[in-house]
Design a protein around this motif. Structure first.
Motif, PDB file in Angstrom:
ATOM      1  N   SER A 115       0.682  -1.372  -0.186  1.00  0.00           N
ATOM      2  CA  SER A 115      -0.163  -0.402  -0.047  1.00  0.00           C
ATOM      3  C   SER A 115       1.325   1.377   0.380  1.00  0.00           C
ATOM      4  O   SER A 115       0.524   1.969  -0.563  1.00  0.00           O
ATOM      5  CB  SER A 115      -0.695  -0.155   0.746  1.00  0.00           C
ATOM      6  OG  SER A 115      -0.278  -0.022   2.261  1.00  0.00           O
ATOM      7  N   ALA A 194     -12.340   7.466   3.275  1.00  0.00           N
ATOM      8  CA  ALA A 194     -12.238   6.435   3.824  1.00  0.00           C
ATOM      9  C   ALA A 194     -13.418   4.686   3.672  1.00  0.00           C
ATOM     10  O   ALA A 194     -13.547   4.024   3.611  1.00  0.00           O
ATOM     11  CB  ALA A 194     -11.243   5.696   4.781  1.00  0.00           C
ATOM     12  N   SER A 195     -14.380   5.974   4.118  1.00  0.00           N
ATOM     13  CA  SER A 195     -15.656   4.777   4.449  1.00  0.00           C
ATOM     14  C   SER A 195     -17.079   4.844   3.171  1.00  0.00           C
ATOM     15  O   SER A 195     -17.449   4.172   3.143  1.00  0.00           O
ATOM     16  CB  SER A 195     -16.395   5.718   5.364  1.00  0.00           C
ATOM     17  OG  SER A 195     -15.431   5.110   6.662  1.00  0.00           O
ATOM     18  N   ALA A 199     -12.238   2.071  -3.119  1.00  0.00           N
ATOM     19  CA  ALA A 199     -10.325   1.754  -2.780  1.00  0.00           C
ATOM     20  C   ALA A 199      -9.995   2.728  -4.314  1.00  0.00           C
ATOM     21  O   ALA A 199      -8.804   3.144  -4.099  1.00  0.00           O
ATOM     22  CB  ALA A 199     -10.601   0.470  -2.358  1.00  0.00           C
ATOM     23  N   ASP A 200     -10.476   2.215  -4.512  1.00  0.00           N
ATOM     24  CA  ASP A 200      -9.697   2.457  -6.385  1.00  0.00           C
ATOM     25  C   ASP A 200      -9.758   4.204  -6.527  1.00  0.00           C
ATOM     26  O   ASP A 200      -9.402   4.287  -7.741  1.00  0.00           O
ATOM     27  CB  ASP A 200     -10.189   1.345  -7.532  1.00  0.00           C
ATOM     28  CG  ASP A 200     -11.201   1.358  -7.803  1.00  0.00           C
ATOM     29  OD1 ASP A 200     -12.233   2.457  -7.033  1.00  0.00           O
ATOM     30  OD2 ASP A 200     -11.445   0.841  -8.652  1.00  0.00           O
ATOM     31  N   ARG A 360      -8.856  -0.887   7.825  1.00  0.00           N
ATOM     32  CA  ARG A 360      -9.853  -0.213   7.443  1.00  0.00           C
ATOM     33  C   ARG A 360      -8.997   1.614   7.774  1.00  0.00           C
ATOM     34  O   ARG A 360      -9.472   2.273   8.196  1.00  0.00           O
ATOM     35  CB  ARG A 360     -10.620  -0.325   8.928  1.00  0.00           C
ATOM     36  CG  ARG A 360     -11.743  -1.442   8.884  1.00  0.00           C
ATOM     37  CD  ARG A 360     -12.881  -1.568   9.830  1.00  0.00           C
ATOM     38  NE  ARG A 360     -12.504  -2.108  10.922  1.00  0.00           N
ATOM     39  CZ  ARG A 360     -12.141  -1.331  11.878  1.00  0.00           C
ATOM     40  NH1 ARG A 360     -12.357   0.117  12.409  1.00  0.00           N
ATOM     41  NH2 ARG A 360     -11.324  -1.826  12.899  1.00  0.00           N
ATOM     42  N   VAL A 362      -6.821   4.041   4.729  1.00  0.00           N
ATOM     43  CA  VAL A 362      -6.250   4.325   2.524  1.00  0.00           C
ATOM     44  C   VAL A 362      -5.566   5.291   3.589  1.00  0.00           C
ATOM     45  O   VAL A 362      -5.283   6.371   4.602  1.00  0.00           O
ATOM     46  CB  VAL A 362      -7.057   4.600   2.181  1.00  0.00           C
ATOM     47  CG1 VAL A 362      -8.163   3.619   2.377  1.00  0.00           C
ATOM     48  CG2 VAL A 362      -8.265   5.636   2.977  1.00  0.00           C
TER      49      VAL A 362
END
Length: 408
Positions: A115, A194-195, A199-200, A360, A362
């Motif tokens: 990451s 983040a929620s 994610a991409d 959880r 990023v």
């Protein structure tokens, strides 16, 4: 080179190389490691010299506000230090200009977590090692929550709003979002992302596959809800400075919640006379677990102009060894960026450590973006929303799309 420039650079590079006693002097420059923020670097340097008696480390601290000017002059002249403290933005800038050595074929290239690795790369080449991964989230005054009958920090957005209602009904203070310069509204946006966004989304932004409008509308809607439903006075918060005034207000027990980074944990532990915790932001829908983000920060790179490539790489490798890196992590209140080195427990931040270990968290979305200064736009939009939460969210999102260029 002029005589004046030569003198200006002599403090950094003239002593580099072989000494009369057969030792090598290695020049290292960084923007932490001084008296205000030692970051355990003096101890690491001493340990490196003890393990490598043929290498002497000459470490120079330069304040971050002056660091780019200091380094740009030396990089352009070919007189850079052997080891350079960098970060994702500086790696992109200096890497494209050819100032950083390619470490792709060294063991350092496989050191970082998957990451984190993209933030140390330019066009697929690994040009440094990222070492700092700092959580930013929701601080909670547990004593104030208890007075309102709240036993634990909320886990999702509806529960968070319910806690603010309970605080108000009990005559207790609520949420501090000290937003002078727009910094706190920006951090809240990133935490909510983040929620609320795929994610991409951030990794694909520069490829043109992602847009703020409409993907970020749920983020702005959450913030708008805080501002229009009486939980936060945005105009007032736009006048409160976050790092001095805001932190002081929270440490004095004036608010139940605030948004701030983990670097403040030690200061709050010293200054606050109440129980507090640092938590991932409860930004998701009902029944979800809280998530937040981390600031992917500083790292170390080797100057491509260094004549001490082997010694410079040895220094960076030594820094990534568990014994040294653990001391750095502890001093910087940072999560790990390295494979095989676990994050340390963080006092008052168990829930955030759990979130990190559970995946959880990023990286900050703007750190993926190659535009020169994307944060100016995000801070400006946050300040505008605080000033007038009734305005068109679509218009604000369009501003973000127009203001943050896509730079493949």
């Amino acid at each position: 080179m002029s005589a004046t420039l030569a003198l200006a650079l002599s403090g950094c590079s003239a002593a580099s190389g072989e000494n009369n006693d057969g030792t090598t002097t290695l020049n290292v420059v960084g923007y932490v490691g001084g008296s205000a923020e030692p970051a355990n670097i003096p101890e690491i340097n001493a340990a490196f010299e003890a393990a490598n008696p043929d290498i002497k480390v000459k470490y120079k601290y330069v304040q971050n506000t002056a660091y780019d000017q200091y380094m740009n002059t030396r990089l352009a002249s070919g007189s850079a230090p052997d080891v350079v403290m960098t970060d994702p933005n500086r790696i992109r800038q200096w890497g494209k200009e050819g100032y950083l050595a390619d470490l792709s074929d060294t063991p350092l290239a496989s050191t970082m977590l998957d990451s984190v690795t993209p933030f140390a790369q330019v066009e697929g080449k690994t040009l440094g090692v990222i070492l700092q991964n700092v959580p930013i989230g929701l601080y909670a005054n547990m004593d104030i929550l208890s007075k309102a009958g709240i036993d634990e920090v909320p886990q999702d957005w509806p529960s968070f709003l319910e806690s603010l209602d309970k605080l108000k009904a009990a005559g207790q203070p609520g949420l501090l979002l000290a937003n002078q310069t727009g910094w706190t509204s920006e951090q809240l946006m990133f935490a909510l992302s983040a929620s609320l966004i795929p994610a991409d989304w951030a990794p694909n932004y520069d490829d043109g596959d992602s847009k703020f409008n409409p993907t970020w509308k749920p983020i702005l809607e959450r913030i708008q809800e805080l501002l229009t439903d009486g939980y936060v006075d945005g105009k007032t918060m736009n006048g409160v400075e976050p790092f001095s005034d805001g932190n002081s207000l929270f440490a004095q027990g004036k608010y139940a919640y605030t948004i701030m980074g983990a670097w403040q944990l030690q200061s709050f532990a010293k200054d606050a006379d109440f129980d507090f915790t640092l938590n991932p932001v409860p930004g998701g829908d009902a029944g979800t677990e809280p998530a937040s983000f981390t600031f992917v920060g500083l790292g170390l790179s080797v100057s491509s102009a260094s004549k001490q490539q082997e010694a410079a790489q040895k220094y960076v490798e030594f820094f990534t060894e568990a014994e040294q890196y653990t001391g750095f992590m502890k001093a910087e209140t940072s999560f790990t960026t390295l494979k095989g080195v676990d994050s340390l427990p963080l006092e008052h931040a168990d829930s955030f450590v759990e979130a990190f270990n559970d995946g959880r968290t990023v990286p900050s979305p703007v750190e993926y973006m190659k535009a020169p200064d994307p944060e100016t736009t995000t801070k400006n939009v946050g300040s505008q929303l605080f000033d007038d939460p009734t305005q068109s969210l679509t218009s604000l999102l369009d501003q973000m799309d127009a203001g943050i260029a896509k730079t493949p």
